[in-house]
Scaffold this active site. Structure first.
Site, PDB file in Angstrom:
ATOM      1  N   TRP A 187     -93.057  57.692 -68.001  1.00  0.00           N
ATOM      2  CA  TRP A 187     -92.380  57.002 -66.894  1.00  0.00           C
ATOM      3  C   TRP A 187     -92.565  57.829 -65.629  1.00  0.00           C
ATOM      4  CZ3 TRP A 187     -88.070  58.923 -64.067  1.00  0.00           C
ATOM      5  CH2 TRP A 187     -87.693  58.068 -62.993  1.00  0.00           C
ATOM      6  N   GLU A 226     -93.429  52.983 -69.430  1.00  0.00           N
ATOM      7  CA  GLU A 226     -92.114  52.445 -69.068  1.00  0.00           C
ATOM      8  C   GLU A 226     -92.074  51.869 -67.653  1.00  0.00           C
ATOM      9  OE1 GLU A 226     -88.929  55.286 -69.299  1.00  0.00           O
ATOM     10  OE2 GLU A 226     -87.377  53.774 -68.978  1.00  0.00           O
ATOM     11  N   LYS A 228     -90.100  49.795 -64.471  1.00  0.00           N
ATOM     12  CA  LYS A 228     -88.784  49.882 -63.833  1.00  0.00           C
ATOM     13  C   LYS A 228     -88.712  48.907 -62.671  1.00  0.00           C
ATOM     14  CE  LYS A 228     -85.546  53.256 -62.046  1.00  0.00           C
ATOM     15  NZ  LYS A 228     -84.958  54.544 -62.311  1.00  0.00           N
ATOM     16  N   ASP A 259     -86.759  49.577 -71.048  1.00  0.00           N
ATOM     17  CA  ASP A 259     -85.477  50.228 -70.800  1.00  0.00           C
ATOM     18  C   ASP A 259     -84.524  49.109 -70.410  1.00  0.00           C
ATOM     19  OD1 ASP A 259     -83.274  51.397 -69.312  1.00  0.00           O
ATOM     20  OD2 ASP A 259     -84.386  53.281 -69.360  1.00  0.00           O
ATOM     21  N   HIS A 262     -83.677  48.422 -66.766  1.00  0.00           N
ATOM     22  CA  HIS A 262     -84.744  48.347 -65.764  1.00  0.00           C
ATOM     23  C   HIS A 262     -85.162  46.947 -65.366  1.00  0.00           C
ATOM     24  CE1 HIS A 262     -86.286  52.734 -66.320  1.00  0.00           C
ATOM     25  NE2 HIS A 262     -84.990  52.651 -66.110  1.00  0.00           N
ATOM     26  N   HIS A 286     -85.735  51.871 -74.611  1.00  0.00           N
ATOM     27  CA  HIS A 286     -84.769  52.806 -74.065  1.00  0.00           C
ATOM     28  C   HIS A 286     -83.463  52.034 -73.963  1.00  0.00           C
ATOM     29  CE1 HIS A 286     -87.143  56.227 -71.938  1.00  0.00           C
ATOM     30  NE2 HIS A 286     -87.254  56.238 -73.238  1.00  0.00           N
ATOM     31  N   ASP A 294     -79.206  50.009 -62.469  1.00  0.00           N
ATOM     32  CA  ASP A 294     -79.684  50.839 -63.571  1.00  0.00           C
ATOM     33  C   ASP A 294     -78.838  52.104 -63.625  1.00  0.00           C
ATOM     34  OD1 ASP A 294     -81.134  52.384 -65.326  1.00  0.00           O
ATOM     35  OD2 ASP A 294     -82.715  52.843 -63.895  1.00  0.00           O
ATOM     36  N   ASP A 296     -77.269  53.666 -66.129  1.00  0.00           N
ATOM     37  CA  ASP A 296     -77.291  54.555 -67.291  1.00  0.00           C
ATOM     38  C   ASP A 296     -75.907  54.875 -67.841  1.00  0.00           C
ATOM     39  OD1 ASP A 296     -80.203  55.219 -67.752  1.00  0.00           O
ATOM     40  OD2 ASP A 296     -80.039  55.683 -65.623  1.00  0.00           O
ATOM     41  N   ASP A 326     -81.356  55.985 -73.829  1.00  0.00           N
ATOM     42  CA  ASP A 326     -81.582  56.587 -72.505  1.00  0.00           C
ATOM     43  C   ASP A 326     -80.416  56.275 -71.576  1.00  0.00           C
ATOM     44  OD1 ASP A 326     -82.517  57.722 -70.219  1.00  0.00           O
ATOM     45  OD2 ASP A 326     -84.053  56.208 -69.816  1.00  0.00           O
TER      46      ASP A 326
HETATM   47  C1  RNT Z   1     -85.672  56.345 -65.463  1.00  0.00           C
HETATM   48  C2  RNT Z   1     -86.196  56.063 -66.816  1.00  0.00           C
HETATM   49  C3  RNT Z   1     -86.551  57.267 -67.628  1.00  0.00           C
HETATM   50  C4  RNT Z   1     -85.555  58.378 -67.517  1.00  0.00           C
HETATM   51  C5  RNT Z   1     -85.788  59.527 -68.451  1.00  0.00           C
HETATM   52  C6  RNT Z   1     -84.980  60.721 -68.085  1.00  0.00           C
HETATM   53  O1  RNT Z   1     -85.142  55.258 -64.855  1.00  0.00           O
HETATM   54  O2  RNT Z   1     -85.292  55.282 -67.512  1.00  0.00           O
HETATM   55  O3  RNT Z   1     -86.773  56.883 -68.943  1.00  0.00           O
HETATM   56  O4  RNT Z   1     -84.251  57.914 -67.698  1.00  0.00           O
HETATM   57  O5  RNT Z   1     -87.120  59.777 -68.516  1.00  0.00           O
HETATM   58 ZN    ZN Z   2     -85.717  54.921 -69.580  1.00  0.00          ZN
END
Ligand code: RNT
Ligand code: ZN
Length: 418
Positions: A187, A226, A228, A259, A262, A286, A294, A296, A326
Site C-alpha cells: 500500500w 491495496e 484506497k 480494506d 477504503h 484488511h 477511513d 480505523d 487493520d
Molecule cells: C492505510 C492502509 C494501510 C495501513 C497499514 C498501516 O490506509 O489501510 O493498510 O493501514 O499499512
Molecule cells: Zn489497510
C-alpha cells in the site's frame, strides 16, 4: 460462567440448528481453521522500531488517542501480541510492517533492509506457532512526501522501488522459513490534496513501478495490492484507486487487498468478493471499521463485517481469502483492541458458518422467496452465542466478557508501568 452451563446451552443450540440443517460441530471445526493475520501496528500506534525517519506518522493515516502503555520496543510488542493471542480462540498469524524490523539500534534505511533484519522475527514466529505476513512501508520517512512509487523524480521513485523489491525478498524468505506463503501487502499513500493537472501521469508511473517490482517471481510469497479512496491531506486524488488496482490485479494475476475502510461509506465490500474471485486469483482483506471516514476504529460485529464473512462462506472461498486486520485505536487498551476486533471478526465468520446455505439456495432456485427471507430473518435470533461460547471453551480462552479481567491484570502488571 460454569463450563457445565456452557455445555448445556451448546447442546440446546446444537439441536435447534440441526433442525434447520446446520451442523454446529462442523461449524466449530471450520472456524478453528480460520486464521486471522493480526496487524502488529495496533500495539504501538504504527510507530515501529526505526532509528531514522521523521518520527511522525505520515502518509495520510492517523492514530487518535494517547492511552498509556503502548509497546516501545520489540520485546514489549512481542509480549503484547502473545498476550492478545492468548485471549483469541484459534491459531493466528502476525502481519509485520517493514519498520518493525529487528534493527538492533542501527540506522537501516528503507532501501537497505534485508531478510537478516527479520531473522529473529522468523524464529520467534516458528517458536510461537505464528506465521508471518509482511508489508512494505512507504510512509513516515523523509522521502515519503505525497508521492513514492508514483513519483516523477527518478531518485525518489527508485528508492521506493528498491525498498519494495527488498520487502518482497524478505517475504519470500519468511514464506520459506515458515513453510507457508507469506502474504505481502503493498500500500502506498501516493496522491494529492488538490486535483492534479494530470491524473493519468502518476498512474502510468505507478504502473511502471509495479511492473518493475513484480518482474521478480517468487514461490513462497503472495502479493496483495491495496487500494484506497483518499488519505488525510490527499483528499482529491489517490493514484492507487480501486479501479487502478482492480485493473492491475485482474491483468497481472495479483490479489487485490480490500480494506473495509477504503471505500465510499455506502459501498458494500461484501458484494465485491464474488466479482473479484472471478478475475483475480485470491483476495486479501484488511478488516477495519470506518466511522464517517477511513477512521480505523476497532472492528465490532456489525452488519458490514457479517455480510462480508457471509459472502466468503457462500462463495466457499475460505482457501482463497486472507483475513488480515487493520485498525489502530490509541484511545483504549491496545491489547483489548486486538481482542475485541479479532473476536468480532471470528463471530462474523461463525454466523456465516451457521447459515443453512443449501437450504437458502434451494428456496432461491425454486423461486420460494418468502421462505428464503423468513429463514434469513429467523437466523438473526438463533442461539449462535451459545455456539460462540463453546468455541471459546473448546479453545481454552476466556468465555464471554471474562477476558476483560485478564486484560486489566496485564495492564496493571505490565503496560501501565511503561
Ligand atoms: C492505510 C492502509 C494501510 C495501513 C497499514 C498501516 O490506509 O489501510 O493498510 O493501514 O499499512
Ligand atoms: Zn489497510
Amino acid at each position: 460462567m460454569k463450563d457445565i452451563n456452557i455445555e448445556k446451552a451448546y447442546e440446546a443450540a446444537k439441536e435447534r440448528y440441526s433442525a434447520i440443517g446446520v451442523d454446529t460441530d462442523k461449524a466449530l471445526d471450520s472456524l478453528r481453521k480460520i486464521s486471522l493475520s493480526l496487524h502488529c501496528w495496533q500495539a504501538d500506534d504504527v510507530t515501529g522500531f526505526e532509528t531514522l525517519g521523521e518520527g511522525a506518522l505520515t502518509g495520510g493515516i492517523q492514530v487518535t488517542g494517547n492511552y498509556p502503555g503502548r509497546a516501545r520496543n520489540i520485546e514489549e510488542l512481542r509480549a503484547d501480541i502473545l498476550k492478545a493471542a492468548s485471549l483469541i480462540p484459534g491459531k493466528h498469524r502476525l502481519s509485520l510492517h517493514e519498520i518493525y524490523g529487528d534493527f538492533q539500534g542501527k540506522a537501516v534505511d528503507r532501501n537497505e533492509v534485508a531478510p537478516e533484519h527479520f531473522r529473529s522475527w522468523m524464529e520467534w514466529g516458528v517458536e510461537h506457532g505464528m506465521k508471518l505476513d509482511f508489508n512494505s512501508t512507504s510512509f513516515s520517512h523523509p522521502k515519503s512526501g505525497d508521492l513514492t512509487l508514483a513519483n516523477p523524480d527518478d531518485g525518489i521513485r527508485n528508492f521506493w522501488i528498491e525498498h519494495t523489491k527488498r520487502c518482497r525478498l524478505i517475504s519470500e524468505e519468511m514464506g520459506k522459513y515458515q513453510n507457508d506463503p507469506c502474504i505481502m501487502n503493498l500500500w502506498v499513500h501516493d496522491g494529492s490534496k488538490e486535483v492534479p493537472a494530470s491524473r493519468l501521469k502518476y498512474r502510468q508511473i505507478l504502473k511502471d513501478s509495479l511492473d518493475e517490482i513484480f518482474s521478480v517471481k517468487y514461490d513462497h510469497m503472495k502479493d496483495g495490492i491495496e487500494a484506497k479512496l483518499f488519505g488525510i491531506g490527499l483528499e482529491n486524488y489517490t493514484v492507487g484507486s480501486y479501479d487502478f488496482y482492480l485493473g492491475y490485479g485482474a491483468k497481472n494475476g495479483k490479489m487485490v487487498t480490500l480494506d473495509t475502510g477504503h471505500f465510499h461509506l455506502t459501498e458494500s465490500i461484501a458484494d465485491k468478493v464474488s466479482a473479484l474471485l472471478l478475475f483475480t486469483p485470491e483476495i486479501n482483506l484488511h478488516v477495519s471499521r470506518p466511522v464517517r471516514w477511513d477512521s480505523d476504529h476497532v472492528v465490532i460485529l456489525n452488519d458490514d463485517i457479517a455480510d462480508l464473512a457471509r459472502e466468503i462462506i457462500r462463495c466457499k472461498a475460505l482457501d482463497k481469502v486472507h483475513i488480515g486486520l487493520d485498525y489502530f485505536d490509541a484511545t483504549i487498551n491496545r491489547i483489548g483492541a486486538y481482542v475485541i476486533g479479532s473476536r468480532a471478526t471470528q463471530k462474523a465468520f461463525l454466523l456465516a458458518l451457521l447459515e443453512p446455505g443449501d437450504r437458502l439456495a434451494g428456496y432461491e432456485a425454486e423461486g420460494r422467496y418468502f421462505e428464503r427471507l423468513a429463514v434469513q430473518e429467523e437466523l438473526k435470533n438463533m442461539p449462535w452465542g451459545a455456539v460462540w461460547d463453546m468455541f471459546c471453551l473448546k479453545n481454552d480462552v476466556p468465555v464471554g466478557e471474562s477476558y476483560i479481567r485478564d486484560i486489566l491484570k496485564y495492564e496493571a502488571d505490565v503496560t501501565s508501568k511503561r
